[in-house]
Design a protein around this motif. Structure first.
Motif, PDB file in Angstrom:
ATOM      1  N   GLY A 292      14.712   1.972  19.574  1.00 19.94           N
ATOM      2  CA  GLY A 292      13.402   1.326  19.498  1.00 19.94           C
ATOM      3  C   GLY A 292      12.258   2.322  19.687  1.00 19.94           C
ATOM      4  O   GLY A 292      11.124   2.068  19.284  1.00 19.94           O
ATOM      5  N   GLY A 293      12.535   3.431  20.341  1.00 21.44           N
ATOM      6  CA  GLY A 293      11.517   4.463  20.548  1.00 21.44           C
ATOM      7  C   GLY A 293      10.556   4.186  21.695  1.00 21.44           C
ATOM      8  O   GLY A 293       9.636   4.960  21.942  1.00 21.44           O
ATOM      9  N   THR A 294      10.765   3.086  22.442  1.00 27.63           N
ATOM     10  CA  THR A 294       9.785   2.750  23.485  1.00 27.63           C
ATOM     11  C   THR A 294       9.837   3.703  24.676  1.00 27.63           C
ATOM     12  O   THR A 294       8.842   3.885  25.369  1.00 27.63           O
ATOM     13  CB  THR A 294       9.958   1.305  23.995  1.00 27.63           C
ATOM     14  N   ASP A 295      10.975   4.310  24.898  1.00 26.98           N
ATOM     15  CA  ASP A 295      11.047   5.365  25.915  1.00 26.98           C
ATOM     16  C   ASP A 295      10.769   6.723  25.276  1.00 26.98           C
ATOM     17  O   ASP A 295       9.998   7.525  25.797  1.00 26.98           O
ATOM     18  CB  ASP A 295      12.448   5.422  26.548  1.00 26.98           C
ATOM     19  N   LEU A 296      11.430   6.967  24.147  1.00 27.13           N
ATOM     20  CA  LEU A 296      11.377   8.297  23.537  1.00 27.13           C
ATOM     21  C   LEU A 296       9.950   8.672  23.100  1.00 27.13           C
ATOM     22  O   LEU A 296       9.460   9.756  23.446  1.00 27.13           O
ATOM     23  CB  LEU A 296      12.323   8.356  22.334  1.00 27.13           C
ATOM     24  N   LEU A 297       9.282   7.776  22.360  1.00 26.84           N
ATOM     25  CA  LEU A 297       7.951   8.125  21.841  1.00 26.84           C
ATOM     26  C   LEU A 297       6.952   8.266  22.985  1.00 26.84           C
ATOM     27  O   LEU A 297       6.094   9.147  22.965  1.00 26.84           O
ATOM     28  CB  LEU A 297       7.479   7.092  20.817  1.00 26.84           C
ATOM     29  N   LEU A 298       7.103   7.405  23.993  1.00 27.05           N
ATOM     30  CA  LEU A 298       6.208   7.492  25.148  1.00 27.05           C
ATOM     31  C   LEU A 298       6.387   8.853  25.837  1.00 27.05           C
ATOM     32  O   LEU A 298       5.413   9.531  26.173  1.00 27.05           O
ATOM     33  CB  LEU A 298       6.534   6.353  26.118  1.00 27.05           C
ATOM     34  N   ARG A 299       7.654   9.246  26.020  1.00 26.91           N
ATOM     35  CA  ARG A 299       7.924  10.533  26.662  1.00 26.91           C
ATOM     36  C   ARG A 299       7.384  11.689  25.807  1.00 26.91           C
ATOM     37  O   ARG A 299       6.826  12.647  26.317  1.00 26.91           O
ATOM     38  CB  ARG A 299       9.424  10.690  26.923  1.00 26.91           C
ATOM     39  N   MET A 300       7.537  11.567  24.485  1.00 31.20           N
ATOM     40  CA  MET A 300       7.048  12.637  23.606  1.00 31.20           C
ATOM     41  C   MET A 300       5.529  12.757  23.651  1.00 31.20           C
ATOM     42  O   MET A 300       4.973  13.848  23.552  1.00 31.20           O
ATOM     43  CB  MET A 300       7.526  12.400  22.169  1.00 31.20           C
ATOM     44  N   LYS A 301       4.852  11.612  23.820  1.00 27.87           N
ATOM     45  CA  LYS A 301       3.394  11.669  23.936  1.00 27.87           C
ATOM     46  C   LYS A 301       2.985  12.396  25.211  1.00 27.87           C
ATOM     47  O   LYS A 301       1.941  13.031  25.281  1.00 27.87           O
ATOM     48  CB  LYS A 301       2.809  10.253  23.954  1.00 27.87           C
ATOM     49  N   ARG A 302       3.800  12.239  26.243  1.00 33.23           N
ATOM     50  CA  ARG A 302       3.439  12.799  27.548  1.00 33.23           C
ATOM     51  C   ARG A 302       3.901  14.227  27.738  1.00 33.23           C
ATOM     52  O   ARG A 302       3.323  14.954  28.544  1.00 33.23           O
ATOM     53  CB  ARG A 302       4.024  11.929  28.660  1.00 33.23           C
TER      54      ARG A 302
ATOM     55  N   PRO B 157       3.423  14.757  19.262  1.00 33.62           N
ATOM     56  CA  PRO B 157       3.608  16.115  18.751  1.00 33.62           C
ATOM     57  C   PRO B 157       4.316  16.044  17.389  1.00 33.62           C
ATOM     58  O   PRO B 157       4.887  15.015  17.042  1.00 33.62           O
ATOM     59  CB  PRO B 157       4.500  16.765  19.807  1.00 33.62           C
ATOM     60  N   ARG B 158       4.283  17.155  16.664  1.00 31.15           N
ATOM     61  CA  ARG B 158       4.926  17.145  15.348  1.00 31.15           C
ATOM     62  C   ARG B 158       6.436  17.133  15.471  1.00 31.15           C
ATOM     63  O   ARG B 158       6.968  17.727  16.417  1.00 31.15           O
ATOM     64  CB  ARG B 158       4.555  18.439  14.598  1.00 31.15           C
ATOM     65  N   PHE B 159       7.100  16.472  14.550  1.00 30.51           N
ATOM     66  CA  PHE B 159       8.565  16.522  14.501  1.00 30.51           C
ATOM     67  C   PHE B 159       9.017  16.172  13.098  1.00 30.51           C
ATOM     68  O   PHE B 159       8.240  15.659  12.293  1.00 30.51           O
ATOM     69  CB  PHE B 159       9.184  15.552  15.521  1.00 30.51           C
ATOM     70  N   ARG B 160      10.280  16.467  12.830  1.00 25.78           N
ATOM     71  CA  ARG B 160      10.891  16.069  11.575  1.00 25.78           C
ATOM     72  C   ARG B 160      11.608  14.753  11.831  1.00 25.78           C
ATOM     73  O   ARG B 160      12.228  14.600  12.882  1.00 25.78           O
ATOM     74  CB  ARG B 160      11.887  17.146  11.126  1.00 25.78           C
ATOM     75  N   TYR B 161      11.516  13.805  10.901  1.00 23.01           N
ATOM     76  CA  TYR B 161      12.159  12.505  11.079  1.00 23.01           C
ATOM     77  C   TYR B 161      13.270  12.370  10.056  1.00 23.01           C
ATOM     78  O   TYR B 161      13.053  12.571   8.870  1.00 23.01           O
ATOM     79  CB  TYR B 161      11.135  11.387  10.880  1.00 23.01           C
TER      80      TYR B 161
ATOM     81  N   LEU C 187       3.313   2.525  19.545  1.00 18.66           N
ATOM     82  CA  LEU C 187       4.639   3.108  19.819  1.00 18.66           C
ATOM     83  C   LEU C 187       5.590   2.853  18.653  1.00 18.66           C
ATOM     84  O   LEU C 187       6.806   2.860  18.819  1.00 18.66           O
ATOM     85  CB  LEU C 187       5.237   2.523  21.113  1.00 18.66           C
ATOM     86  N   THR C 188       5.008   2.591  17.479  1.00 19.61           N
ATOM     87  CA  THR C 188       5.817   2.380  16.278  1.00 19.61           C
ATOM     88  C   THR C 188       5.472   3.476  15.284  1.00 19.61           C
ATOM     89  O   THR C 188       4.294   3.744  15.045  1.00 19.61           O
ATOM     90  CB  THR C 188       5.476   1.005  15.651  1.00 19.61           C
TER      91      THR C 188
ATOM     92  N   HIS D 144       0.863  -1.188   0.000  1.00 12.77           N
ATOM     93  CA  HIS D 144       0.000   0.000   0.000  1.00 12.77           C
ATOM     94  C   HIS D 144       0.887   1.221   0.000  1.00 12.77           C
ATOM     95  O   HIS D 144       1.795   1.319   0.819  1.00 12.77           O
ATOM     96  CB  HIS D 144      -0.860   0.068   1.267  1.00 12.77           C
ATOM     97  N   GLU D 145       0.610   2.150  -0.895  1.00 14.22           N
ATOM     98  CA  GLU D 145       1.337   3.408  -0.869  1.00 14.22           C
ATOM     99  C   GLU D 145       0.534   4.404  -0.036  1.00 14.22           C
ATOM    100  O   GLU D 145      -0.638   4.626  -0.313  1.00 14.22           O
ATOM    101  CB  GLU D 145       1.524   3.920  -2.298  1.00 14.22           C
ATOM    102  N   VAL D 146       1.144   4.943   1.014  1.00  8.19           N
ATOM    103  CA  VAL D 146       0.414   5.888   1.872  1.00  8.19           C
ATOM    104  C   VAL D 146       1.270   7.120   2.112  1.00  8.19           C
ATOM    105  O   VAL D 146       2.489   7.015   2.248  1.00  8.19           O
ATOM    106  CB  VAL D 146       0.128   5.304   3.287  1.00  8.19           C
ATOM    107  N   ALA D 147       0.602   8.278   2.192  1.00  2.00           N
ATOM    108  CA  ALA D 147       1.310   9.508   2.534  1.00  2.00           C
ATOM    109  C   ALA D 147       1.027   9.813   3.995  1.00  2.00           C
ATOM    110  O   ALA D 147      -0.132   9.941   4.403  1.00  2.00           O
ATOM    111  CB  ALA D 147       0.843  10.648   1.648  1.00  2.00           C
ATOM    112  N   VAL D 148       2.072   9.841   4.819  1.00  2.00           N
ATOM    113  CA  VAL D 148       1.876  10.051   6.260  1.00  2.00           C
ATOM    114  C   VAL D 148       2.819  11.133   6.785  1.00  2.00           C
ATOM    115  O   VAL D 148       3.892  11.368   6.230  1.00  2.00           O
ATOM    116  CB  VAL D 148       2.147   8.756   7.070  1.00  2.00           C
ATOM    117  N   HIS D 149       2.396  11.773   7.846  1.00  5.27           N
ATOM    118  CA  HIS D 149       3.307  12.648   8.579  1.00  5.27           C
ATOM    119  C   HIS D 149       4.265  11.767   9.379  1.00  5.27           C
ATOM    120  O   HIS D 149       3.898  10.657   9.777  1.00  5.27           O
ATOM    121  CB  HIS D 149       2.527  13.561   9.522  1.00  5.27           C
ATOM    122  N   PRO D 150       5.479  12.269   9.653  1.00  2.00           N
ATOM    123  CA  PRO D 150       6.441  11.445  10.405  1.00  2.00           C
ATOM    124  C   PRO D 150       5.934  11.070  11.795  1.00  2.00           C
ATOM    125  O   PRO D 150       6.359  10.057  12.353  1.00  2.00           O
ATOM    126  CB  PRO D 150       7.680  12.343  10.535  1.00  2.00           C
ATOM    127  N   TRP D 151       5.030  11.865  12.360  1.00  2.00           N
ATOM    128  CA  TRP D 151       4.554  11.598  13.725  1.00  2.00           C
ATOM    129  C   TRP D 151       3.342  10.665  13.738  1.00  2.00           C
ATOM    130  O   TRP D 151       2.773  10.412  14.781  1.00  2.00           O
ATOM    131  CB  TRP D 151       4.238  12.918  14.450  1.00  2.00           C
TER     132      TRP D 151
END
Ligand SMILES: Cc1cc2nc3c(=O)[nH]c(=O)nc-3n(C[C@H](O)[C@H](O)[C@H](O)COP(=O)(O)OP(=O)(O)OC[C@H]3O[C@@H](n4cnc5c(N)ncnc54)[C@H](O)[C@@H]3O)c2cc1C
Ligand code: FES
Ligand code: FES
Lengths: 157, 295
Positions: free
Chosen positions: B33-43, B4-8, A63-64, A15-22
């Protein structure tokens, strides 16, 4: 900020999808691809409702990042049944043994169980319970879920 | 709970990742893995979250467990699950394998890394105390590709604070070869099960001389101080002596005196201190018996 176009391979289909990085993988599956079998509960990695397999390993899709799942093999609950009319052994056992009540945890439970059986085809009861450490159920009290997984393992073996 | 928004960005080498980190400074964070980082960013309130996330996933060769010169190196993307299941880790560093198995849930172990666990610098980090008793060090890379090695003991500065300088990234964690007659063990206590963050964790290592006395003793305590801590005066109680039940009990009591626990949702400070003594005794007995000594 610009969206990125990514290739999500879900249940064998590209599937081709356009997503924001977040955007999380859970959001992309549910909202961009309409695959609402993956549930969202806590959004903090605790409840396991959003569990999917990536390259065969169980992960919590809340969380992915969708961008980090790009190009990898994703399996969701929609990809578990062999056809539109048949269930696989795990689904069959869950239904037959009453391991589904409200059903909110079921997709995640089935995928965690599938991951367990993929590397341990004949688990002990303790191993089944430990394999579900990241999946919460508020309805069943777990007993019937554990029995259903043991049953499916027997059916497979 | 949206992110929140960020550049990846996904650089293809560690050096490039360091350059990016140096360029964006405090506004950027590295992600394994992001399991700490993404959780913290959500909070976090929007203002506190990083604006740039530097994903390491695109860097090849970081997902490794290597044996060199009898020691072990674990790469920056090596999963907790891989470490828990590795025969090499189970043979050379059984307390680390046991700690990795006790961390979080199946899914989080399939996402989170050992190096991320260390860099997050939680006083309760499960893999920190075993790596402390094995004398581990971290290999850091900085912009320009220069490298330096920091003993893990000097890496932790406080909750969430490490010795990482601007633009520095951990490439791997290294464990030196084990001593001859060695035994090591990991003990952990949490409120309900292992899914909970540890309220107290203790790792020990005992190396025996030919005459059965303890040539080297290492005791590390987690969740009872601002950083994962070596209990050095407790180690000295045992070193050079045979690990008898009496001396082990004295060492465990000394470890409890070295702990500086706080009270929080997971446990009271007083309970933590008492449990340090219990877990340290249990762990030392086990390490000594695995090493082939008495106790
Ligand atoms: C439900 C749940 C349960 C958990 N249970 C436990 C538990 O029982 N015990 C426990 O110890 N932890 C637990 N954790 C925390 C977490 O999963 C672990 O600490 C994990 O090992 C972090 O690894 P990661 O790769 O996901 O790190 P990330 O989130 O990617 O990174 C963590 C931090 O380290 C930095 N970082 C990562 N890699 C590098 C590098 N190479 N160089 C420099 N900086 C780097 C990041 O910038 C970030 O600040 C839990 C988390 C969740 C969501
Ligand atoms: S929604 Fe992902 S673990 Fe709960
Ligand atoms: S069946 Fe309702 S949460 Fe499990």
């Amino acid at each position: 900020m610009a969206k990125v176009t990514i290739d999500l391979r879900v249940n064998g289909e590209p599937h081709e999808v356009a997503v924001h990085p977040w955007r999380t993988l859970a959001q992309a599956l549910r909202e961009d691809l309409g695959l609402t079998g993956t549930k969202i509960g806590c959004e903090t990695g605790d409840c396991g409702a959003c569990t999917v397999l990536i390259d065969g390993r169980s992960v919590t899709s809340c969380l992915t990042l969708a961008v980090e799942a790009a190009g990898r093999e994703i399996t969701t609950i929609e990809g578990v049944a062999p056809s539109g009319t048949d269930l696989d052994a795990l689904q069959e056992a869950f239904v037959r043994l009453g391991a589904v009540q409200c059903g909110y945890c079921t997709s995640g439970m089935i995928l965690s169980a599938r991951y367990l059986l993929s590397h341990n085809p004949a688990p002990t009861e303790l191993e089944i319970r430990q394999a579900l450490s990241g999946n919460l159920c508020r309805c069943t009290g777990y007993q019937k879920i554990v029995e259903a997984i043991a049953e499916a393992a027997k059916a497979n073996g | 709970m949206p992110l929140p928004r960020f550049r990846y960005v996904a650089p293809e080498s560690l050096e490039a990742a360091c350059e990016l980190l140096a360029e964006h400074g405090d506004r950027a964070r590295v992600m394994a893995g992001g399991t700490d980082l993404l959780l913290r960013m959500k909070r976090l309130p929007r203002a506190g979250a990083p604006e740039v996330v530097i994903g390491l996933r695109g860097v090849p060769g970081l997902d490794t467990i290597r044996i060199d010169d009898g020691g072990l190196s674990i790469g920056a993307l090596t999963l907790l699950a891989s470490v828990a299941g590795s025969t090499d880790v189970n043979r050379l560093c059984p307390a680390l394998a046991s700690a990795a198995r006790s961390t979080a849930t199946v899914q989080i172990r399939n996402m989170g890394t050992v190096v991320g666990n260390l860099c997050n610098a939680s006083p309760a980090a499960d893999t920190a105390t075993p790596l402390l008793v094995y004398g581990a060090s971290v290999l850091l890379v900085r912009p320009g590709g220069e490298r330096r090695t920091v003993p893990l003991e000097d890496f932790f500065l406080g909750p969430g604070r490490t010795a990482l300088g601007p633009g520095e990234i951990v490439a791997e964690v290294r464990v030196p070869p084990p001593c001859g007659r060695a035994g090591s063990d990991y003990q952990r206590l949490s409120q309900r099960s292992r899914v909970d963050i540890a309220a107290v964790c203790v790792s020990t290592l005992v190396c025996l001389d030919r005459d059965g006395s303890a040539a080297r003793v290492r005791i590390a305590l987690g969740a009872v101080a601002p950083v994962p801590l070596r209990a050095k005066s407790a180690e000295r109680v045992l070193e050079g002596r045979p690990p008898t039940a009496e001396l082990v009990a004295q060492a465990a009591a000394a470890a409890a005196r070295e702990a500086r626990p706080i009270s929080d949702v997971r446990s009271s400070g007083e309970y933590r201190r008492r449990m340090v003594e219990v877990l340290a005794r249990r762990s030392l007995v086990r390490s000594a018996s695995l090493a082939g000594g008495a106790a």
